[in-house]
Design a protein around this motif. Structure first.
Motif, PDB file in Angstrom:
ATOM      1  N   ILE A   1       0.882  -1.167   0.000  1.00 19.66           N
ATOM      2  CA  ILE A   1       0.000   0.000   0.000  1.00 19.66           C
ATOM      3  C   ILE A   1       0.917   1.213   0.000  1.00 19.66           C
ATOM      4  O   ILE A   1       2.001   1.167   0.580  1.00 19.66           O
ATOM      5  CB  ILE A   1      -0.880   0.011   1.271  1.00 19.66           C
ATOM      6  CG1 ILE A   1      -1.672  -1.289   1.380  1.00 19.66           C
ATOM      7  CG2 ILE A   1      -1.826   1.201   1.280  1.00 19.66           C
ATOM      8  CD1 ILE A   1      -2.312  -1.481   2.731  1.00 19.66           C
ATOM      9  N   SER A   2       0.480   2.280  -0.633  1.00 23.52           N
ATOM     10  CA  SER A   2       1.289   3.491  -0.593  1.00 23.52           C
ATOM     11  C   SER A   2       1.358   4.018   0.837  1.00 23.52           C
ATOM     12  O   SER A   2       0.358   4.068   1.553  1.00 23.52           O
ATOM     13  CB  SER A   2       0.672   4.538  -1.506  1.00 23.52           C
ATOM     14  OG  SER A   2       1.151   5.809  -1.155  1.00 23.52           O
ATOM     15  N   LEU A   3       2.571   4.419   1.251  1.00 29.17           N
ATOM     16  CA  LEU A   3       2.729   4.950   2.613  1.00 29.17           C
ATOM     17  C   LEU A   3       1.912   6.223   2.797  1.00 29.17           C
ATOM     18  O   LEU A   3       1.320   6.462   3.850  1.00 29.17           O
ATOM     19  CB  LEU A   3       4.211   5.220   2.875  1.00 29.17           C
ATOM     20  CG  LEU A   3       4.601   5.698   4.264  1.00 29.17           C
ATOM     21  CD1 LEU A   3       4.110   4.740   5.318  1.00 29.17           C
ATOM     22  CD2 LEU A   3       6.100   5.855   4.366  1.00 29.17           C
ATOM     23  N   ASN A   4       1.839   7.029   1.738  1.00 30.52           N
ATOM     24  CA  ASN A   4       1.033   8.240   1.825  1.00 30.52           C
ATOM     25  C   ASN A   4      -0.436   7.898   2.024  1.00 30.52           C
ATOM     26  O   ASN A   4      -1.147   8.556   2.788  1.00 30.52           O
ATOM     27  CB  ASN A   4       1.178   9.060   0.542  1.00 30.52           C
ATOM     28  CG  ASN A   4       2.612   9.384   0.237  1.00 30.52           C
ATOM     29  OD1 ASN A   4       3.488   8.541   0.420  1.00 30.52           O
ATOM     30  ND2 ASN A   4       2.875  10.589  -0.201  1.00 30.52           N
TER      31      ASN A   4
END
Lengths: 528, 270
Positions: free
Chosen positions: A405-408
């Motif tokens: 998953i994107s950290l952002n």
């Protein structure tokens, strides 16, 4: 030689008599040994914390025999090859020696660490039990406050222990702690420089943390544990409502022998779980982290789980610099100083908040089932959701990496989740409580659902209910709602408790089928 | 064109003169260009691209390139805007890394190409590398397969912790970067791949050229990383070596769950 005759059977009684004539202990002891404790699995959660604390003291003493909290610079010369010749502090060296060169040192270290995690976990689970059942109400507010204080003391104690080995993870944690202290307006730099004896990291911090970790905090914790348990003795343990149980009595087992035997067994089980985890699961592999250097900050640097919610709150906090009177308040200040401040004061004040909210100023020795106080259960769910979002956000880089998953996206999910999920949790927990309550009331008013569907002559289908007592002319029973289990199945009818106790649910053993012995005719060929 | 408009008679010779002048100047310009080009061809250093014959390995690499790389990187490896970058100057090290780890050919355009089963054998990857190397030059890997034995583990550990652990984590398990990018796990990486990654900085990794980390430094780091993988966890199951996150999970999933069961059991015995 004449043998003196000793009556072995009379010996214990005689000894006790002799002791009692010198030290008047019989009367207070009788009261104590005969103390009755109510029995329920949820009352044993606090004991897990107590027993982990004992194991922490035992294993910690062993570790203290070999550990030196010194920041003296040395070069490693132990048996772990990948660190051979590397410059490090004496503290880290002794921690490595404990892991590799002291017999039994590694399992002791790991048991100590697992016990610490379990101690905090049990405190939190126990705290939720206390909160959701209303055990904090008058007269037990003081014990509630002591319990909360023990959480924060354990938190500090755990953090101090985490910082002691002076590995890269410890140092990173300490650096963050110093940054948090620096973020406090006005006094921040004074606090930091006085604690660290100058600029971070200085040379004194480990000695200070050590004395805090092995002496001061355990002593305070021990004192608070004693008061906590003493108050349970004096104020008596709460119990569930039920047949024969009132606000003025305690139904259960005597302290000696049954309760003590059970608790002894439970201690052994806690010990076993911690020992198994210490032997089977690697925890805090300091040799992989390497010695602390200011330039070394590894990815996936997290605090232990009970501190992780503050890491999470820091990760979620937007970078808002707020200027007050010309001074800048760093964004770090809000999630790491203000938030824990609120989180420690608000729960301590909660017993009085609820008193005024519900206008209930009475003393309560009977517990409430979570479903019977939907508002409080909703608040507990809300707190849990809040805490979970923060804790998961504290490890959001690991989650992001391992689940692609994107950290952002994780950060934004946390920011939105922290606002939306707690109210949702409140709503659902409250509805759930009301629904469960409603079902209990239905049974009290109509009876147990039998599962028998009857077709009436006019074509309607109705389910046959078994009323708990003789119904009035409308088929209703007017039983008071007492906030305790009502039978929901036919085979639970008429039993105070299940006749045969099973592990999770009563074992309902059907009666063995009755077979009538019928005389059988011998089959023959028909010929005489 | 209106036919009834008469052209002025004086205009025709003037037009012819202009055309001749233009033709003349064009011829002169052409001659000048031929001259300049001829001078350049004579004076300029030889070995212009395409002129030098490729080695057999590079020829084989070019054949592979023309099949599966050309779409995104262009006919002359100059890159295609919006598809793939130029490969001029990336060197054989980068090609070997990308192809041997299966990152190239890429499955799709995304934040970062992931490691997958390689499409080409090691030999083919090196042929591709030779082609790109001869096309544009760039960093190359040293000879040999085993770099780990040339390094000092302890020194490599220090270098690893300072230079690598901030993304690949203390355990080499990798970590998250911003916006879906990540530092991958070092678990499947070979000596040559780690060396190539440091030398060329693939994907989101910075380049650690020989000025930042000397070849010996790189050997040390490789020695440490390979040792990290063989280093069996002395404390038991390593829980993925993710640090306190999985430890926290374990204490609830194993410790608390087991003891709640124990509590249920003990409290039930009355």
């Amino acid at each position: 030689m004449k043998r003196r005759k000793v009556d072995l059977k009379a010996l214990p009684g005689k000894t006790a008599q002799e002791v009692d004539t010198r030290l008047p202990v019989a009367t207070p002891l009788r009261g104590m040994l005969n103390k009755v404790f109510p029995d329920h699995w949820s009352f044993l959660l606090g004991e897990i914390a107590l027993f982990s604390f004992i194991i922490l003291l035992l294993t910690g003493t062993f570790l203290a025999l070999f550990f030196e909290p010194s920041l003296q610079e040395v070069h490693y010369d132990g048996s772990y090859l990948p660190l051979q010749g590397v410059g490090m502090s004496r503290a880290y060296e002794t921690a490595l020696d404990l892991s590799f060169d002291v017999r039994g040192g590694l399992i002791m270290r790991q048991m100590h660490h697992w016990a610490a995690l379990l101690f905090m976990a049990a405190i939190v689970v126990h705290m939720f039990r206390i909160f959701m059942t209303g055990a904090f109400r008058k007269p037990r507010e003081l014990n509630w406050i002591i319990g909360l204080s023990m959480f924060w003391l354990g938190f500090t104690e755990g953090f101090a222990g985490y910082s002691l080995p002076d590995d890269a993870l410890s140092g990173t944690g300490l650096r963050i702690a110093s940054a948090i202290m620096l973020s406090i307006p006005v006094i921040g730099s004074w606090v930091t420089t006085s604690l660290f004896g100058g600029e971070f990291p200085g040379e004194i911090i480990l000695s200070r943390l050590y004395i805090l970790h092995v002496f001061l905090l355990p002593l305070i914790l021990l004192a608070l544990v004693s008061i906590h348990l003493g108050l349970v003795f004096v104020q008596k343990h709460t119990q569930w409502p039920g047949p024969g149980r009132t606000n003025k009595n305690v139904v259960g087992e005597r302290f000696v022998p049954r309760y003590v035997i059970k608790q002894g067994g439970f201690f052994m089980l806690v010990f076993a779980v911690i020992a198994l985890m210490g032997g089977l699961f690697q925890i805090n592999p300091i040799w992989l982290f390497g010695p602390y250097e200011a330039a070394v900050v590894s990815a996936g640097s997290q605090p232990d789980w009970y501190v992780m919610f503050l890491d999470g709150s820091t990760r979620l906090m937007p970078a808002w610099d707020i200027r007050v009177l010309g001074y800048n308040i760093p964004p770090l200040f809000w999630p790491t100083v203000v938030l824990p401040g609120i989180l420690s004061v608000l729960p301590m004040a909660y017993p009085w908040i609820e008193r005024r909210w519900k206008k209930d100023y009475e003393s309560h020795n009977l517990l409430q089932r979570p479903r019977d106080v939907p508002d409080r259960t909703g608040l507990a769910a809300m707190a849990l959701a809040f805490y979970l979002v923060l804790t998961i956000s504290g490890g959001n880089d690991i989650v992001a990496d391992k689940f692609h998953i994107s950290l952002n996206a994780m950060t934004w999910a946390g920011r939105i989740g922290i606002l939306i999920l707690p109210p949702l949790a409140y709503y659902f927990a409250r509805r759930l409580s009301l629904g469960l309550q409603q079902h209990d009331r239905e049974v009290l008013a109509h009876g147990v659902e039998t599962g028998i569907i009857k077709r009436l002559p006019d074509g309607r289908f109705v389910e046959v209910h078994q009323p708990l007592v003789a119904p009035d002319e409308h088929g209703h029973t007017d039983l008071p709602y007492v906030g305790w289990t009502v039978p929901k199945k036919m085979n639970r009818l008429g039993a105070l408790g299940p006749a045969v106790r099973g592990f999770f649910r009563p074992i309902e053993q059907p009666a063995p089928p009755q077979q009538e012995e019928q005389p059988r005719e011998e089959v023959t060929s028909g010929k005489p | 064109m209106t036919p009834d408009t008469p052209r002025p008679a004086a205009g025709a010779p003037k037009q012819r003169g202009r055309a001749r002048r233009r033709l003349n100047s064009a011829l002169r310009m052409f001659a000048a260009l031929v001259f300049a080009g001829g001078i350049y061809a004579i004076v300029a250093p030889g070995g212009a691209q395409g002129a030098a014959p490729l080695t057999p390995a590079a020829e084989a690499g070019k054949a592979l390139y023309d099949v599966s790389c050309i779409t995104c990187h262009g006919a002359n490896a100059q890159g295609v805007p919006g598809r793939g970058p130029s490969l001029i100057g990336v060197g054989s090290a980068a090609v070997e890394f990308q192809v041997e780890t299966g990152r190239m050919p890429a499955a799709r355009q995304e934040a970062q190409a992931e490691r997958k089963d390689p499409q080409y054998t090691v030999d083919q990857a090196r042929q591709l590398g030779a082609f790109i190397q001869e096309l544009g030059g760039g960093p190359q890997l040293p000879e040999g397969e085993d770099f780990a034995s040339k390094g000092d583990i302890a020194r490599g550990g220090e270098l690893y912790r300072i230079n690598c652990s901030s993304c690949h984590a203390f355990s080499g398990g990798g970590g998250a970067l911003s916006s879906g990018k990540f530092a991958p796990s070092l678990e499947p990486a070979t000596d040559r791949q780690i060396y190539a990654a440091m030398l060329t900085g693939p994907q989101n990794m910075p380049v650690f050229g020989d000025n930042e980390l000397s070849p010996q430094d790189k050997f040390d780091i490789i020695a440490y990383v390979q040792n990290l993988k063989t280093d069996s966890d002395p404390g038991g199951w390593g829980l993925g070596r993710f640090g306190p996150v999985t430890e926290g999970l374990a204490i609830f999933l194993v410790g608390v769950v087991a003891l709640v069961f124990a509590a249920l059991w003990i409290a039930g015995k009355s």
